[in-house]
Design an enzyme around this catalytic site. Structure first.
Site, PDB file in Angstrom:
ATOM      1  N   GLY A  35      26.093  13.875  39.926  1.00  0.00           N
ATOM      2  CA  GLY A  35      25.671  12.729  39.118  1.00  0.00           C
ATOM      3  C   GLY A  35      25.986  12.945  37.646  1.00  0.00           C
ATOM      4  N   ASN A  36      25.902  11.893  36.872  1.00  0.00           N
ATOM      5  CA  ASN A  36      26.086  12.015  35.417  1.00  0.00           C
ATOM      6  C   ASN A  36      25.393  10.856  34.717  1.00  0.00           C
ATOM      7  OD1 ASN A  36      28.483  10.155  36.025  1.00  0.00           O
ATOM      8  ND2 ASN A  36      29.157  12.111  36.875  1.00  0.00           N
ATOM      9  N   SER A  79      33.335  14.365  34.267  1.00  0.00           N
ATOM     10  CA  SER A  79      34.666  13.869  34.661  1.00  0.00           C
ATOM     11  C   SER A  79      34.691  12.335  34.700  1.00  0.00           C
ATOM     12  CB  SER A  79      35.046  14.434  36.030  1.00  0.00           C
ATOM     13  OG  SER A  79      34.005  14.197  36.953  1.00  0.00           O
ATOM     14  N   GLU A  80      33.508  11.710  34.706  1.00  0.00           N
ATOM     15  CA  GLU A  80      33.439  10.245  34.741  1.00  0.00           C
ATOM     16  C   GLU A  80      33.221   9.621  33.359  1.00  0.00           C
ATOM     17  OE1 GLU A  80      34.586   9.014  37.155  1.00  0.00           O
ATOM     18  OE2 GLU A  80      33.807   9.761  39.052  1.00  0.00           O
ATOM     19  N   HIS A  99      24.960   7.494  36.999  1.00  0.00           N
ATOM     20  CA  HIS A  99      25.836   7.528  38.179  1.00  0.00           C
ATOM     21  C   HIS A  99      25.370   8.649  39.097  1.00  0.00           C
ATOM     22  CE1 HIS A  99      29.243   7.904  40.814  1.00  0.00           C
ATOM     23  NE2 HIS A  99      29.534   9.117  40.360  1.00  0.00           N
ATOM     24  N   HIS A 101      25.351   9.929  43.673  1.00  0.00           N
ATOM     25  CA  HIS A 101      25.839   9.712  45.043  1.00  0.00           C
ATOM     26  C   HIS A 101      24.640   9.728  45.994  1.00  0.00           C
ATOM     27  CE1 HIS A 101      29.827  11.992  43.743  1.00  0.00           C
ATOM     28  NE2 HIS A 101      29.554  10.958  42.957  1.00  0.00           N
ATOM     29  N   TYR A 120      14.271  -9.691  48.107  1.00  0.00           N
ATOM     30  CA  TYR A 120      14.330 -10.400  46.818  1.00  0.00           C
ATOM     31  C   TYR A 120      14.545  -9.460  45.624  1.00  0.00           C
ATOM     32  CZ  TYR A 120       9.500  -9.128  45.566  1.00  0.00           C
ATOM     33  OH  TYR A 120       8.377  -8.432  45.226  1.00  0.00           O
ATOM     34  N   HIS A 162      32.298   6.706  47.371  1.00  0.00           N
ATOM     35  CA  HIS A 162      31.942   7.502  46.204  1.00  0.00           C
ATOM     36  C   HIS A 162      30.424   7.520  45.937  1.00  0.00           C
ATOM     37  CE1 HIS A 162      33.224   8.545  41.796  1.00  0.00           C
ATOM     38  NE2 HIS A 162      32.061   9.081  42.104  1.00  0.00           N
ATOM     39  N   TYR A 215      10.522  -7.910  34.371  1.00  0.00           N
ATOM     40  CA  TYR A 215       9.857  -7.061  35.345  1.00  0.00           C
ATOM     41  C   TYR A 215      10.472  -5.656  35.306  1.00  0.00           C
ATOM     42  CZ  TYR A 215       7.860  -5.407  39.698  1.00  0.00           C
ATOM     43  OH  TYR A 215       7.174  -4.673  40.628  1.00  0.00           O
TER      44      TYR A 215
END
Ligand code: 13P
Length: 222
Positions: A35-36, A79-80, A99, A101, A120, A162, A215
């Site tokens: 993650g990042n 890397s992202e 980000h 996974h 909803y 991804h 909200y």
């Protein structure tokens, strides 16, 4: 390595990013070092370093880079960094990008499925679907373009084969949405085991969106 004065000016944000990273581990939405997180700062962004386990991540490893350029030499941002930079550039309403996974969001992304309005709460991501961006190699400009497009009028999307992206006006909001996307993905995946899930209409999601304005984390300061 940032200078002492740079570190002082954004230290609170650097800590906020590391706390959020560790929270992703606790919540089970992060897998390993995949993650990042980025957070807008001045004319640029602060972003997590690449391939550093969250438990050992230190404030001086968080990279600052301007939104109009590439990372400074000798720095090792995620890397992202391209899609983080391009989302913050394209969206003045966004100040934080998360980000990861997470398992269920990624299962749907592997199948190239968007999440339809099975619940909803999908309205929290800005519309009646959470789109799935087409596949492109991680870290590329192509992936960044796909992500920015999938996020049009939305604050979350899946990335084929991804993972997912959640964006917000604050890091707390982006984190809250990341958890919500994984919950929706899990609910949709579960419903698919029984049959074809019925979906709410676009009109109903618009009604929910209006009722829900403000909200979530931070309430009406949205
Ligand atoms: P980092 O480069 O941020 O460690 O993450 C890899 C990744 O998530 C690619 O999508």
């Amino acid at each position: 390595m940032p200078s002492t004065s740079e570190l002082a000016s954004d230290k609170a944000k650097r800590h906020q990013i590391i706390d959020a990273c560790r929270e992703m581990n606790r919540l089970g939405i992060n897998q390993g070092t995949s993650g990042n997180i980025s957070l807008r700062h001045d004319d640029g962004m602060l972003i997590t370093p690449t391939s550093v386990p969250y438990d050992t991540m230190h404030v001086d490893q968080i990279v600052f880079m301007r939104l109009d350029g590439a990372p400074p030499a000798r720095q090792r941002p995620s890397s992202e960094w391209r899609f983080h930079r391009d989302i913050l550039k394209a969206r003045s309403d966004v100040n934080a990008v998360v980000h990861a996974h997470p398992p269920y969001a990624t299962i749907l992304a592997i199948m190239g499925r968007e999440i339809p309005a099975v619940h909803y709460m999908i309205a929290c991501a800005g519309g009646d679907t959470i789109r799935c961006a087409p596949y492109a190699t991680f870290g590329t400009e192509e992936l960044s373009r796909h992500a920015v497009t999938a996020l049009e009028n939305r604050s979350a999307c899946l990335l084929a084969h991804h993972g997912m992206i959640a964006a917000g006006s604050s890091l707390a909001k982006a984190m809250w949405l990341a958890v919500e996307v994984e919950t929706l993905a899990r609910q949709y995946h579960g419903a698919l085991q029984i049959g074809t899930p019925p979906v709410l209409s676009k009109a109903e999601i618009e009604i929910v969106r209006t009722r829900m304005a403000g909200y979530g984390v931070g309430g009406s300061e949205n």
